[in-house]
Design an enzyme around this catalytic site. Structure first.
Site, PDB file in Angstrom:
ATOM      1  CB  CYS A 207      43.179  31.509  35.941  1.00 39.95           C
ATOM      2  SG  CYS A 207      44.190  30.880  34.613  1.00 39.95           S
TER       3      CYS A 207
ATOM      4  NE  ARG B 138      39.333  35.747  37.479  1.00 39.95           N
ATOM      5  CZ  ARG B 138      39.689  37.018  37.599  1.00 39.95           C
ATOM      6  NH1 ARG B 138      38.769  37.938  37.788  1.00 39.95           N
ATOM      7  NH2 ARG B 138      40.951  37.372  37.535  1.00 39.95           N
TER       8      ARG B 138
ATOM      9  CD1 TRP C  97      41.145  32.187  28.459  1.00 35.40           C
ATOM     10  CD2 TRP C  97      43.243  32.934  28.637  1.00 35.40           C
ATOM     11  NE1 TRP C  97      41.476  32.814  27.283  1.00 35.40           N
ATOM     12  CE2 TRP C  97      42.755  33.281  27.358  1.00 35.40           C
ATOM     13  CE3 TRP C  97      44.554  33.299  28.978  1.00 35.40           C
ATOM     14  CZ2 TRP C  97      43.512  33.977  26.427  1.00 35.40           C
ATOM     15  CZ3 TRP C  97      45.316  33.998  28.044  1.00 35.40           C
ATOM     16  CH2 TRP C  97      44.783  34.328  26.784  1.00 35.40           C
TER      17      TRP C  97
ATOM     18  CG  ASN D 203      44.781  34.689  37.838  1.00 34.13           C
ATOM     19  OD1 ASN D 203      45.051  34.613  36.632  1.00 34.13           O
ATOM     20  ND2 ASN D 203      44.118  35.705  38.362  1.00 34.13           N
ATOM     21  N   GLY D 204      47.991  33.922  36.772  1.00 40.21           N
ATOM     22  CA  GLY D 204      49.068  34.850  36.419  1.00 40.21           C
ATOM     23  C   GLY D 204      50.087  34.156  35.533  1.00 40.21           C
TER      24      GLY D 204
ATOM     25  CD  GLU E 243      31.962  47.483  21.864  1.00 40.17           C
ATOM     26  OE1 GLU E 243      33.196  47.448  21.717  1.00 40.17           O
ATOM     27  OE2 GLU E 243      31.360  46.718  22.637  1.00 40.17           O
TER      28      GLU E 243
ATOM     29  CE  LYS F 291      30.867  43.332  22.774  1.00 40.47           C
ATOM     30  NZ  LYS F 291      31.287  44.264  23.783  1.00 40.47           N
TER      31      LYS F 291
ATOM     32  CD  GLU G  56      33.859  39.691  23.149  1.00 40.90           C
ATOM     33  OE1 GLU G  56      33.104  40.648  22.857  1.00 40.90           O
ATOM     34  OE2 GLU G  56      34.532  39.658  24.190  1.00 40.90           O
TER      35      GLU G  56
ATOM     36  CG  HIS H  59      39.611  54.998  -0.591  1.00 38.12           C
ATOM     37  ND1 HIS H  59      40.040  55.716  -1.683  1.00 38.12           N
ATOM     38  CD2 HIS H  59      38.735  55.788   0.070  1.00 38.12           C
ATOM     39  CE1 HIS H  59      39.467  56.915  -1.663  1.00 38.12           C
ATOM     40  NE2 HIS H  59      38.665  56.983  -0.603  1.00 38.12           N
TER      41      HIS H  59
ATOM     42  CE  LYS I 237      33.171  40.892  31.939  1.00 41.16           C
ATOM     43  NZ  LYS I 237      32.525  41.473  30.740  1.00 41.16           N
TER      44      LYS I 237
HETATM   45  O1  M6R Z   1      38.064  44.766  32.147  1.00 37.46           O
HETATM   46  P1  M6R Z   1      38.415  45.671  31.019  1.00 37.46           P
HETATM   47  O2  M6R Z   1      37.329  46.656  30.717  1.00 37.46           O
HETATM   48  O3  M6R Z   1      39.734  46.343  31.177  1.00 37.46           O
HETATM   49  O4  M6R Z   1      38.519  44.727  29.745  1.00 37.46           O
HETATM   50  C1  M6R Z   1      38.949  45.226  28.520  1.00 37.46           C
HETATM   51  C2  M6R Z   1      38.655  44.272  27.402  1.00 37.46           C
HETATM   52  O5  M6R Z   1      39.301  43.051  27.598  1.00 37.46           O
HETATM   53  C3  M6R Z   1      37.157  44.007  27.243  1.00 37.46           C
HETATM   54  O6  M6R Z   1      36.445  45.190  27.085  1.00 37.46           O
HETATM   55  C4  M6R Z   1      36.902  43.091  26.031  1.00 37.46           C
HETATM   56  O7  M6R Z   1      37.222  43.741  24.854  1.00 37.46           O
HETATM   57  C5  M6R Z   1      35.448  42.625  26.027  1.00 37.46           C
HETATM   58  N1  M6R Z   1      35.407  41.216  26.259  1.00 37.46           N
HETATM   59  C6  M6R Z   1      34.735  42.871  24.753  1.00 37.46           C
HETATM   60  O8  M6R Z   1      33.389  42.521  24.842  1.00 37.46           O
END
Ligand code: M6R
Length: 604
Positions: A2, A27, A74, A98-99, A477, A481, A484, A500, A599
């Site tokens: 948020c 956010r 969010w 927010n929270g 990773e 990506k 996502e 396996h 984010k």
């Molecule tokens: O702000 P942070 O680095 O702690 O965030 C951690 C994850 O939420 C963040 O890296 C997330 O996996 C990314 N959106 C991936 O691209």
């Protein structure tokens, strides 16, 4: 999660709020809303969808208010509906949050609020509670309400009968504030403040802020005035804009060379790694016998790359922990364990709580954080700031490579302090680290080739990434990506493990992205590639080979520059980021704001 913003000053608030929400949208983007306070009247407009939708909803609004609040959501409690969107109003009170208020159900019963609320949110309960306690003294009402709240909150509150004033308070959830000649502004993130001031402060927890056009009054819960510590932003507004790129993600991919330069260069003294300016004393490394690395998502993956390096070079065991798992463990760590915590935002709640647990077990904590003054940075024993500038795209790119660079710096310093690596070896290592931005620039030159690969991947519902050792880590990773931002189901597999079970999923034309940059296992990965090729896979090979013409191995070859095995991660990461980016773009998706995500993840 948020985004929240509040403004009171001497210019119309509507544009300030909506402009701020546009920069905070990463956010959360389930819904957005604004509340404007003018002549004893608070006007609220809110709607599901992105800020663009709110903008349309407010297009006809000619409100002269110079005080207002705004929110981009969010969703946690309650579905994505107009009524659940913030701001929430109850009686005289309008607020944004927010929270998560954990005891909101209990509060409804305890204070008989059921008839006052119309949404399914935890937030509206706070509005109802403050309104219930309000008898003309806003500070008293807020304090009374906050005392009974449990959970995380960043709140901006307006009262219908108190002109031009916003009250704010927080616990855990971030809030930063600034004053300027145009007025006072508060937001959950710096990106929304930078247009008004480069000097700001992080709102201290459980302190009540009163924002008026003339300034911000900060008081602790006893009513004592507090002078917050001022900080300065070291980037400008252009860093938080797209600068001609179609998406922030692409811009941020291209910013990686500079981000790494800015992160590494200040920590090199006479060719050696140096943390003097960071205040990280060598004693931190002297007596440790193992390392625990904590993070979430991409940040955790960056930690995994660091593990490879530290274990291979220094022979010190490294355990990489998923923060959300670690925080509920009885961890095997003590004062001889160094804990390294990675977080771009510095606000990820699981990471923050996991870090507290590590500290409670006697471990010293170094955090690797991008956002200055963030919660994780403040609460760790030492902080190594990465200097990537603001990362706006939800998919992390430049924050990842600078985190890897920071892990490399730590490994190098640890090797020196513990006398595990000679000075001359360390200098050679540092020269290579300093050169990584050039390698990335060279890799980026091949971007167009990657577009063609993406055109094949976009057609498939599934994709597989395979590699061994460090390349397996890169696969993890890469698959995150791709999932996502392109919504393609992707799996990362240790190349030798495929047979396996998972190889059953390899059929005609399924994309397999095979990473083979590690000399010692190169031939092994090639054998695994032959196994998937024999089953019809469409193989995209990433390697250092000058040329691969053998159709039995791959359909497409992407070359990375010739590098030492321990430095391939930087070039490989860029290729993998571009594959995900172009696939998402080719599918016509909103690359920067993938569905269901935000984010900064400030809920468990
Ligand atoms: O702000 P942070 O680095 O702690 O965030 C951690 C994850 O939420 C963040 O890296 C997330 O996996 C990314 N959106 C991936 O691209």
């Amino acid at each position: 999660m948020c985004g929240i913003i509040g403004f009171t000053g001497n210019i119309p608030a509507k544009d300030v709020i909506i402009g701020g929400l546009e920069t905070l949208e990463y956010r959360g983007y389930d819904s957005a809303g604004v509340a404007l306070l003018c002549d004893g009247e608070i006007t609220v407009r809110k709607r599901t969808g992105k800020v663009e939708e709110l903008k349309k909803l407010c297009a006809d609004m000619d409100n002269p208010a110079t005080c207002g609040i705004g929110h981009t959501r969010w969703a946690t409690h309650g579905g994505v509906t107009d009524v659940n969107a913030h701001p929430h109003r109850c009686g005289q009170v309008v607020l944004i949050h927010n929270g998560i208020i954990e005891n909101y159900r209990q509060l409804i019963t305890e204070y008989g609020l059921a008839d006052d609320i119309i949404s399914e949110t935890d937030t509206e309960v706070v509005a109802a509670l403050i309104d219930k306690f309000y008898e003309g003294d806003p500070v008293k009402a807020i304090k009374k309400a906050v005392k009974v709240l449990s959970g995380a909150f960043g709140l901006c509150i307006m009262f219908q009968d108190i002109p031009d004033t916003i009250y704010c308070i927080r616990n855990v959830s971030p809030l930063v504030a600034a004053t300027s000649d145009r007025g006072s502004v508060i937001a959950s993130d710096l990106t929304a403040l930078i247009a008004y001031s480069k000097d700001y402060f992080v709102v201290p927890e459980y302190h009540l802020l009163t924002l008026t056009k003339d300034g911000i009054d900060v008081r602790d819960m006893k009513g004592n005035e507090v002078k917050p510590q001022m900080l300065s932003v070291n980037w400008d507004i252009a860093s938080a804009q797209k600068g001609g790129y179609p998406f922030f993600m692409l811009k941020e991919i291209y910013e990686q060379p500079d981000a790494i330069r800015n992160t590494v260069a200040p920590r090199v003294m006479d060719g050696m790694p140096d943390f003097t300016d960071d205040g990280i004393d060598d004693s931190v490394f002297e007596n440790i016998d193992k390392v625990t690395v904590i993070g979430c998502g991409t940040a955790m993956h960056a930690g995994m790359v660091g593990k490879h390096l530290i274990e291979a070079k220094l022979r010190i065991p490294v355990q990489v922990e998923i923060a959300s798992e670690f925080r509920y463990k009885n961890p095997i760590i003590d004062e001889k364990t160094l804990t390294i915590v990675l977080s771009q935002s510095g606000e990820t709640i699981d990471t923050l709580e996991a870090m507290k647990l590590a500290k409670a077990n006697g471990s010293k904590v170094i955090s690797i954080v991008n956002v200055k003054g963030s919660s994780i940075a403040r609460e760790s024993d030492y902080v190594l700031y990465t200097h990537a500038g603001p990362e706006i795209a939800v998919a992390s790119t430049k924050a990842y490579t600078v985190q890897v660079a920071a892990m490399y710096l730590i490994a190098a310093r640890m090797g020196v302090v513990k006398k595990l690596v000679s000075d001359s070896e360390t200098k050679k290592f540092m020269t290579k680290l300093i050169n990584t931005p050039n390698i990335i620039e060279e890799t980026l030159e091949g971007a167009n080739d990657i577009k063609r690969v993406a055109n094949h991947i976009k057609l498939s519902p599934d994709a597989f990434y395979i590699g061994r050792g460090l390349d397996y880590t890169m696969s993890l990773e890469a698959s995150l990506k791709l999932k996502e931002i392109s919504y393609i189901h992707a799996e990362a597999y240790a190349a030798g493990e495929l047979k396996h079970g998972t190889i059953a999923l390899i059929t005609e034309n399924v994309p397999v992205i095979a990473i083979a940059t590690q000399e010692d296992v190169y031939e092994k990965v090639i054998s695994n590639i032959r196994e998937v090729k024999a089953r019809g896979a469409y193989v995209i090979l990433i390697s250092m080979d000058e040329k691969v013409d053998d159709v039995k191995i791959c359909d497409k070859h992407i070359r990375i520059p010739k590098l030492d095995p321990e430095f391939t991660a930087f070039a490989t990461a860029v290729i993998l980021q571009l594959i995900a980016y172009y696939t998402s773009e080719a599918k016509g998706l909103d690359v920067d704001k993938p569905r269901n995500l935000a984010k900064s993840v400030t809920v468990e």
